[in-house]
Design a protein around this motif. Structure first.
Motif, short mmCIF file in Angstrom:
data_model
loop_
_atom_site.label_atom_id
_atom_site.label_comp_id
_atom_site.label_asym_id
_atom_site.label_seq_id
_atom_site.Cartn_x
_atom_site.Cartn_y
_atom_site.Cartn_z
N VAL A 154 1.35 -1.35 0.32
CA VAL A 154 -0.46 -0.17 0.04
C VAL A 154 0.73 1.29 -0.09
O VAL A 154 2.00 1.67 0.87
CB VAL A 154 -1.07 -0.07 1.62
CG1 VAL A 154 -0.21 -0.26 2.95
CG2 VAL A 154 -1.66 1.53 0.91
N VAL A 155 0.66 2.01 -0.76
CA VAL A 155 1.09 3.86 -1.29
C VAL A 155 0.63 4.57 -0.18
O VAL A 155 -0.45 4.82 -0.86
CB VAL A 155 1.48 3.81 -2.33
CG1 VAL A 155 2.17 5.11 -2.72
CG2 VAL A 155 2.47 2.80 -2.82
N ARG A 156 1.61 5.84 0.06
CA ARG A 156 0.59 6.03 1.54
C ARG A 156 1.65 7.94 0.68
O ARG A 156 2.54 7.65 0.46
CB ARG A 156 0.58 6.41 3.00
CG ARG A 156 -0.44 4.81 3.33
CD ARG A 156 0.03 4.63 4.84
NE ARG A 156 -0.96 3.72 4.59
CZ ARG A 156 -1.08 2.90 5.78
NH1 ARG A 156 -0.40 3.29 6.99
NH2 ARG A 156 -1.79 2.54 6.16
N ILE A 157 0.16 8.87 0.91
CA ILE A 157 1.03 10.30 0.48
C ILE A 157 0.08 10.86 1.11
O ILE A 157 -1.23 10.96 1.71
CB ILE A 157 0.18 10.18 -1.13
CG1 ILE A 157 1.82 9.26 -1.62
CG2 ILE A 157 0.66 12.25 -1.50
CD1 ILE A 157 2.73 9.91 -2.30
N GLY A 158 1.01 12.01 1.37
CA GLY A 158 0.51 13.11 2.28
C GLY A 158 1.23 14.15 2.58
O GLY A 158 2.44 13.95 2.08
N SER A 159 1.30 15.50 3.65
CA SER A 159 2.09 17.11 3.70
C SER A 159 2.90 16.27 4.58
O SER A 159 3.47 17.63 4.83
CB SER A 159 0.28 17.87 4.13
OG SER A 159 -0.27 17.36 4.89
N ARG A 160 2.40 15.46 5.30
CA ARG A 160 3.76 14.97 6.93
C ARG A 160 3.82 13.77 6.72
O ARG A 160 3.53 12.66 5.96
CB ARG A 160 3.23 14.94 8.41
CG ARG A 160 2.35 16.11 8.42
CD ARG A 160 1.96 17.11 9.80
NE ARG A 160 0.76 15.79 10.02
CZ ARG A 160 0.00 15.25 10.18
NH1 ARG A 160 0.79 15.91 12.18
NH2 ARG A 160 -0.75 14.93 10.68
N ILE A 186 4.15 8.78 -6.52
CA ILE A 186 3.40 7.59 -6.32
C ILE A 186 4.19 6.23 -6.72
O ILE A 186 4.78 5.06 -6.61
CB ILE A 186 2.09 7.53 -6.72
CG1 ILE A 186 1.55 8.06 -5.69
CG2 ILE A 186 1.50 5.97 -6.78
CD1 ILE A 186 -0.32 8.40 -6.32
N ASP A 187 5.18 6.91 -8.61
CA ASP A 187 5.32 5.70 -9.26
C ASP A 187 6.66 5.77 -8.20
O ASP A 187 6.94 4.80 -8.50
CB ASP A 187 5.85 6.79 -10.38
CG ASP A 187 4.19 6.02 -11.55
OD1 ASP A 187 3.43 5.81 -11.25
OD2 ASP A 187 4.02 7.79 -11.79
N GLU A 188 7.74 6.32 -7.55
CA GLU A 188 8.09 6.54 -6.99
C GLU A 188 8.60 4.94 -5.64
O GLU A 188 9.59 4.64 -5.76
CB GLU A 188 10.15 7.86 -7.31
CG GLU A 188 9.55 8.65 -8.03
CD GLU A 188 9.95 10.40 -7.37
OE1 GLU A 188 10.69 11.08 -8.25
OE2 GLU A 188 9.73 10.24 -6.20
N VAL A 189 7.43 5.63 -5.01
CA VAL A 189 7.57 4.85 -4.28
C VAL A 189 7.02 3.19 -4.71
O VAL A 189 7.73 2.34 -4.09
CB VAL A 189 6.04 5.69 -2.99
CG1 VAL A 189 6.28 4.04 -2.04
CG2 VAL A 189 6.73 6.47 -2.51
#
Length: 217
Positions: A99-105, A194-197
């Protein structure tokens, strides 16, 4: 999506991403049916005991949504419940999923992509980017600004209301177009992250698999 209260990403510098890879447990699939109804027409008149009254027309429609739920087992009694609606992703018991997670922190964020290492399938709907980025800039001001300008022009400068209305529209459209452009650039930057992660997750999975195969040999 995580339940934490995250602030939306507003700058490229604020994009933080990471991944977690676990083993799928307890897969369940079902379909949810949503029924909607709407009423139109109806009414009539009665005068001196005569007239016409018609019944309203009721329209009923339904939609089916595929739902998938499973648990991601990370080890050491650490697991996470995952629910995916709308289809597009498949996994079965024992498969390895990232699972990939993206956020501001750093270390926080929303689930925006899933990758099944056994099948090679990646599920990253475009609509999920609305969670870390917030809503697309509204064009409502583009409609309101010329009306406000025209009203002011009509009350202060009789005969020139259309000039202020046009000026209000031009300003509002420029401001909206600029914000929309910034949003699109930020969205592309999130996709790239996302692609990098995902690339890092695939590389790590490959190293772990090679290590297990080496030990078995």
């Amino acid at each position: 999506m995580m339940s934490s209260n995250e602030q939306p990403i507003r700058r490229v510098e604020d994009i933080h991403g990471f991944f977690r890879t676990g083993t799928v447990r307890g897969v369940g699939n079902w379909s949810e049916t949503h029924v909607r109804s709407s009423t139109s027409g109806g009414g009539g008149y009665v005068h001196n005991g005569t007239g016409h009254i018609s019944a309203p027309t009721v329209t009923v429609s339904s939609t089916n949504t595929e739902v998938m739920r499973f648990f991601m087992e990370y080890g050491d009694d650490d697991e996470e419940e995952v629910t995916i609606k709308g289809g597009g992703f498949a996994a079965r018991e024992g498969q390895r999923v990232t699972v990939v997670r993206i956020g501001s922190r750093p270390g926080r964020g929303y689930n925006v992509a899933y990758h099944n290492h056994n099948t090679g399938n990646t599920h990253a709907p475009d609509g999920w980017l609305a969670w870390p980025l917030g809503k697309f800039p509204s064009a409502l001001m583009v409609l309101i600004a010329p009306i406000v300008g025209a009203i002011i022009g009509a009350s202060l400068f009789t005969g020139l209301w259309w000039i202020l209305g046009l000026a209000g529209f031009s300003w509002a459209f420029y401001a909206w177009h600029k914000k929309a452009g910034e949003y699109r650039k930020l969205k592309e930057a999130v996709r790239q992250r996302i692609d990098e992660v995902l690339a890092d997750a695939k590389a790590e999975h490959g190293r772990m698999r090679a290590g297990r195969e080496g030990e078995a040999a």
